[in-house]
Scaffold this motif. Structure first.
Motif, PDB file in Angstrom:
ATOM      1  N   GLU A 164       0.861  -1.183   0.000  1.00 35.98           N
ATOM      2  CA  GLU A 164       0.000   0.000   0.000  1.00 35.98           C
ATOM      3  C   GLU A 164       0.897   1.231   0.000  1.00 35.98           C
ATOM      4  OE1 GLU A 164      -2.628  -0.471   3.335  1.00 35.98           O
ATOM      5  OE2 GLU A 164      -3.251  -2.448   2.602  1.00 35.98           O
ATOM      6  N   TYR A 207      -1.630   1.501  -4.553  1.00 42.17           N
ATOM      7  CA  TYR A 207      -0.860   0.264  -4.368  1.00 42.17           C
ATOM      8  C   TYR A 207       0.312   0.233  -5.336  1.00 42.17           C
ATOM      9  CZ  TYR A 207      -5.078  -1.144  -1.910  1.00 42.17           C
ATOM     10  OH  TYR A 207      -6.134  -1.189  -1.047  1.00 42.17           O
ATOM     11  N   ALA A 256      -7.683  10.024  -2.212  1.00 40.63           N
ATOM     12  CA  ALA A 256      -7.726   9.394  -0.886  1.00 40.63           C
ATOM     13  C   ALA A 256      -9.127   8.922  -0.507  1.00 40.63           C
ATOM     14  CB  ALA A 256      -7.182  10.362   0.147  1.00 40.63           C
ATOM     15  N   LEU A 269      -2.375   5.116  -8.171  1.00 45.79           N
ATOM     16  CA  LEU A 269      -2.784   6.008  -7.092  1.00 45.79           C
ATOM     17  C   LEU A 269      -4.204   6.478  -7.349  1.00 45.79           C
ATOM     18  CD1 LEU A 269       0.466   8.157  -6.780  1.00 45.79           C
ATOM     19  CD2 LEU A 269      -0.343   6.448  -5.161  1.00 45.79           C
ATOM     20  N   ASP A 301      -4.196  14.438  -1.844  1.00 45.75           N
ATOM     21  CA  ASP A 301      -3.715  13.283  -1.074  1.00 45.75           C
ATOM     22  C   ASP A 301      -4.152  12.054  -1.858  1.00 45.75           C
ATOM     23  OD1 ASP A 301      -2.647  14.707   1.073  1.00 45.75           O
ATOM     24  OD2 ASP A 301      -4.652  14.975   1.934  1.00 45.75           O
ATOM     25  N   MET A 302      -3.189  11.217  -2.172  1.00 46.70           N
ATOM     26  CA  MET A 302      -3.500  10.040  -2.984  1.00 46.70           C
ATOM     27  C   MET A 302      -3.113   8.776  -2.222  1.00 46.70           C
ATOM     28  SD  MET A 302      -4.503  11.446  -5.908  1.00 46.70           S
ATOM     29  CE  MET A 302      -4.260  10.467  -7.371  1.00 46.70           C
ATOM     30  N   LYS A 303      -3.902   7.748  -2.455  1.00 46.79           N
ATOM     31  CA  LYS A 303      -3.585   6.444  -1.873  1.00 46.79           C
ATOM     32  C   LYS A 303      -3.644   5.407  -2.980  1.00 46.79           C
ATOM     33  CE  LYS A 303      -4.848   6.890   2.950  1.00 46.79           C
ATOM     34  NZ  LYS A 303      -5.712   6.449   4.041  1.00 46.79           N
ATOM     35  N   SER A 346       0.914   5.738  -0.101  1.00 43.08           N
ATOM     36  CA  SER A 346       0.163   6.994  -0.044  1.00 43.08           C
ATOM     37  C   SER A 346       1.118   8.133  -0.356  1.00 43.08           C
ATOM     38  CB  SER A 346      -0.505   7.171   1.322  1.00 43.08           C
ATOM     39  OG  SER A 346       0.463   7.124   2.323  1.00 43.08           O
ATOM     40  N   LYS A 347       0.633   9.065  -1.148  1.00 44.30           N
ATOM     41  CA  LYS A 347       1.473  10.183  -1.579  1.00 44.30           C
ATOM     42  C   LYS A 347       0.647  11.465  -1.580  1.00 44.30           C
ATOM     43  CE  LYS A 347       4.661   7.615  -4.469  1.00 44.30           C
ATOM     44  NZ  LYS A 347       5.118   7.291  -5.814  1.00 44.30           N
ATOM     45  N   SER A 348       1.305  12.572  -1.259  1.00 43.97           N
ATOM     46  CA  SER A 348       0.652  13.876  -1.355  1.00 43.97           C
ATOM     47  C   SER A 348       1.496  14.757  -2.258  1.00 43.97           C
ATOM     48  CB  SER A 348       0.544  14.528   0.025  1.00 43.97           C
ATOM     49  OG  SER A 348      -0.279  13.747   0.850  1.00 43.97           O
ATOM     50  N   ASN A 382     -12.568   4.555  -2.687  1.00 46.66           N
ATOM     51  CA  ASN A 382     -12.338   3.257  -2.063  1.00 46.66           C
ATOM     52  C   ASN A 382     -12.154   2.182  -3.138  1.00 46.66           C
ATOM     53  OD1 ASN A 382     -12.103   1.250  -0.183  1.00 46.66           O
ATOM     54  ND2 ASN A 382     -14.314   1.018   0.137  1.00 46.66           N
TER      55      ASN A 382
END
Lengths: 110, 252
Positions: B150, B184, B214, B211, B180-182, B152-154, B217
């Protein structure tokens, strides 16, 4: 003296380009029939006759690409772009080829 | 870049063609990409199993084996062997004499990249792979390691946007916003082993990342398949020649 030289060179150049164009036209007609080996041969002839013929180099790039000769295709496209830097068609062909070329050569390590 | 260039070239083509000052011929092409290794001496392929690490949310060993088997069944001439997927992590635990982890897939993937790299010594165990090859009539064996993590990047992200100008023409612009990105990351390393000798024939590593906003889902399994989808053509190209369809412009 200069006039004589120019008078001699220009028709010679025009003849070369006409001969090269004939090869290019024939190459296009056989490429449209799927005969890529013959097409590439014709375009190779064209650039031998007139190495400044950017469009012929572009076609040769396409021909080599279809024969799986990627390194030669790259060199031909790059020659075409050097001769015709503002030609969007050549740039578009090259960009699409590079996608494939890079994929072929990609070893995506960390 | 390519799409934009093609659009630009097409526009130019229409303009120049209508002006009658250029001869161009668009032609459909199928560019061949040669297979990376020669597998003509194999009739069968065994997707043995993979060392895995990273997120516990999916079981990359089972999922990858299942996906590659189904792809090879439909897109390769090799006969795919149906067999239990090996748990290479457990094999390495056994060799170290440490207790085997819980058999649940979730627990089996809870390994760090360092653990996985340490276990990769198994791929150089020629006798192990030769013995496995002998069990299945000397197939081509595909194994390797898979990290699924997993991330996460901003930061400032660019998104291409289209809009119509007052003249009604479609224009392109880049929308740059802080987000804000999440998502894999998937790092599979595929190792191709000769089942007759146990020796490695070819290795290839990929890095894929997806990405998402955020708030979005996205199930981990969906992200996994999205990333695998991106690298499958190259994976298949290892074993067989692929043809890439497209078009080129011939010029006079």
């Amino acid at each position: 003296m200069l006039a004589l030289v120019v008078a001699g060179v220009v028709p010679a150049f025009a003849d070369q380009r006409a001969d090269a164009k004939a090869q290019v036209a024939f190459g296009i007609s056989v490429a449209q029939k799927g005969l890529w080996k013959e097409a590439a041969f014709r375009w190779q002839k064209a650039v031998e006759i007139d190495p400044t013929y950017g469009e012929a180099w572009n076609n040769l790039g396409i021909g080599y690409e279809q024969l799986g000769r990627f390194n030669e295709a790259r060199a031909a496209y790059e020659k075409a772009m050097a001769l015709e830097p503002d030609n969007s068609f050549i740039r578009a062909n090259y960009d699409q080829f590079r996608d494939i070329y890079d994929r072929q050569n990609r070893r995506r390590g960390k | 870049m390519t799409a934009r260039t093609v659009v630009a070239a097409s526009s130019l083509a229409v303009a120049l063609a209508s002006a009658g000052c250029l001869s161009f011929y668009e032609i459909a092409v199928e560019t061949p990409i040669q297979a990376k290794i020669d597998v003509s001496s194999f009739q069968r392929v065994l997707i043995a199993g993979f060392l895995t690490g990273g997120s516990k949310s999916i079981d990359p060993n089972t999922e990858t084996a299942r996906l590659l088997r189904s792809q090879l069944r439909s897109k390769s001439d090799l006969r795919v062997i149906d067999a239990e997927v090996l748990l290479l992590g457990e094999e390495m635990e056994k060799r170290r004499g440490t207790p085997a982890p819980s058999p649940s897939p979730a627990a089996a993937t809870a390994r760090t990249e360092r653990d996985v790299v340490a276990d990769e010594v198994i791929f150089t165990d020629v006798d192990y792979w030769k013995k496995l090859g002998a069990e299945y009539q000397s197939p081509l064996i595909i194994t390797g390691s898979i990290m699924f993590t997993e991330v996460s990047k901003s930061g400032v992200f660019s998104t291409p946007q289209t809009f119509s100008d007052p003249q009604g023409q479609v224009r392109y612009a880049e929308d740059r916003t802080f987000k804000d990105m999440k998502g894999y990351a998937l790092t599979p390393k595929f190792i191709f082993i000769d089942g007759r000798t146990g020796a490695q024939l070819f290795t290839e590593t990929y890095n894929e990342e997806r990405l998402y906003a955020a708030g979005q889902n996205v199930p981990s399994l969906s992200a996994y398949f999205e990333m695998m989808d991106g690298l499958l053509p190259s994976f298949l190209n290892t074993l067989s020649t692929q043809k890439i369809r497209g078009s080129r412009i011939m010029l006079k």
